[in-house]
Design a protein around this motif. Sequence first.
Motif, PDB file in Angstrom:
ATOM      1  N   GLU A  28      34.605 122.648 -54.717  1.00 42.32           N
ATOM      2  CA  GLU A  28      35.219 122.951 -53.422  1.00 42.32           C
ATOM      3  C   GLU A  28      35.388 124.449 -53.283  1.00 42.32           C
ATOM      4  O   GLU A  28      36.018 125.087 -54.140  1.00 42.32           O
ATOM      5  CB  GLU A  28      36.610 122.320 -53.300  1.00 42.32           C
ATOM      6  CG  GLU A  28      36.636 120.837 -53.176  1.00 42.32           C
ATOM      7  CD  GLU A  28      38.049 120.299 -53.045  1.00 42.32           C
ATOM      8  OE1 GLU A  28      39.024 121.082 -53.043  1.00 42.32           O
ATOM      9  OE2 GLU A  28      38.178 119.070 -52.964  1.00 42.32           O
ATOM     10  N   ARG A  33      36.922 121.532 -59.146  1.00 38.72           N
ATOM     11  CA  ARG A  33      38.147 120.729 -59.139  1.00 38.72           C
ATOM     12  C   ARG A  33      38.048 119.737 -60.274  1.00 38.72           C
ATOM     13  O   ARG A  33      37.073 118.998 -60.398  1.00 38.72           O
ATOM     14  CB  ARG A  33      38.311 119.996 -57.810  1.00 38.72           C
ATOM     15  CG  ARG A  33      39.634 119.214 -57.743  1.00 38.72           C
ATOM     16  CD  ARG A  33      39.822 118.571 -56.405  1.00 38.72           C
ATOM     17  NE  ARG A  33      38.954 117.394 -56.329  1.00 38.72           N
ATOM     18  CZ  ARG A  33      38.468 116.918 -55.194  1.00 38.72           C
ATOM     19  NH1 ARG A  33      38.720 117.506 -54.048  1.00 38.72           N
ATOM     20  NH2 ARG A  33      37.698 115.836 -55.215  1.00 38.72           N
ATOM     21  N   SER A  50      45.080 117.747 -58.790  1.00 37.42           N
ATOM     22  CA  SER A  50      43.986 118.390 -59.515  1.00 37.42           C
ATOM     23  C   SER A  50      44.236 119.877 -59.719  1.00 37.42           C
ATOM     24  O   SER A  50      44.951 120.507 -58.943  1.00 37.42           O
ATOM     25  CB  SER A  50      42.686 118.231 -58.723  1.00 37.42           C
ATOM     26  OG  SER A  50      42.356 116.884 -58.581  1.00 37.42           O
ATOM     27  N   TYR A  52      42.036 123.627 -60.583  1.00 28.53           N
ATOM     28  CA  TYR A  52      40.762 124.227 -60.226  1.00 28.53           C
ATOM     29  C   TYR A  52      40.434 125.400 -61.140  1.00 28.53           C
ATOM     30  O   TYR A  52      41.338 126.081 -61.634  1.00 28.53           O
ATOM     31  CB  TYR A  52      40.827 124.766 -58.790  1.00 28.53           C
ATOM     32  CG  TYR A  52      41.070 123.716 -57.749  1.00 28.53           C
ATOM     33  CD1 TYR A  52      40.050 123.287 -56.927  1.00 28.53           C
ATOM     34  CD2 TYR A  52      42.327 123.141 -57.578  1.00 28.53           C
ATOM     35  CE1 TYR A  52      40.262 122.319 -55.951  1.00 28.53           C
ATOM     36  CE2 TYR A  52      42.554 122.183 -56.607  1.00 28.53           C
ATOM     37  CZ  TYR A  52      41.524 121.777 -55.798  1.00 28.53           C
ATOM     38  OH  TYR A  52      41.736 120.818 -54.847  1.00 28.53           O
ATOM     39  N   ALA A  82      45.531 123.958 -55.728  1.00 26.42           N
ATOM     40  CA  ALA A  82      44.637 123.837 -54.580  1.00 26.42           C
ATOM     41  C   ALA A  82      44.723 125.045 -53.656  1.00 26.42           C
ATOM     42  O   ALA A  82      43.733 125.446 -53.047  1.00 26.42           O
ATOM     43  CB  ALA A  82      44.960 122.555 -53.808  1.00 26.42           C
TER      44      ALA A  82
END
Length: 88
Positions: A28, A33, A50, A52, A82
């Motif tokens: 992403e 992720r 999640s 990253y 995120a």
Amino acid sequence: MSELTDIRPGMQVVGADGVPVGTVEAIEDGRIRLVPVETTEGESAHGGHSHYFDGGLVAEVEGETVRLSANASVAMLLDEEADGKPAD
């Protein structure tokens, strides 16, 4: 550096030292992720969300493994939420 387009969900992410870091859930906005980690109680670590890694940390993709340019212990200090802020 490998192309992020070579990375697919389910691939293992390891540090430069070969120590596992996680499993790819998706790519992403130029970041990897990771699949949230389940605890023994069935709840995901860090509130079920999640984390990253910036795509710039990817050193190479070999088979089904994404190798980062940093050792796992250092990479874990560089993971993000995120919104791009450092993970707790």
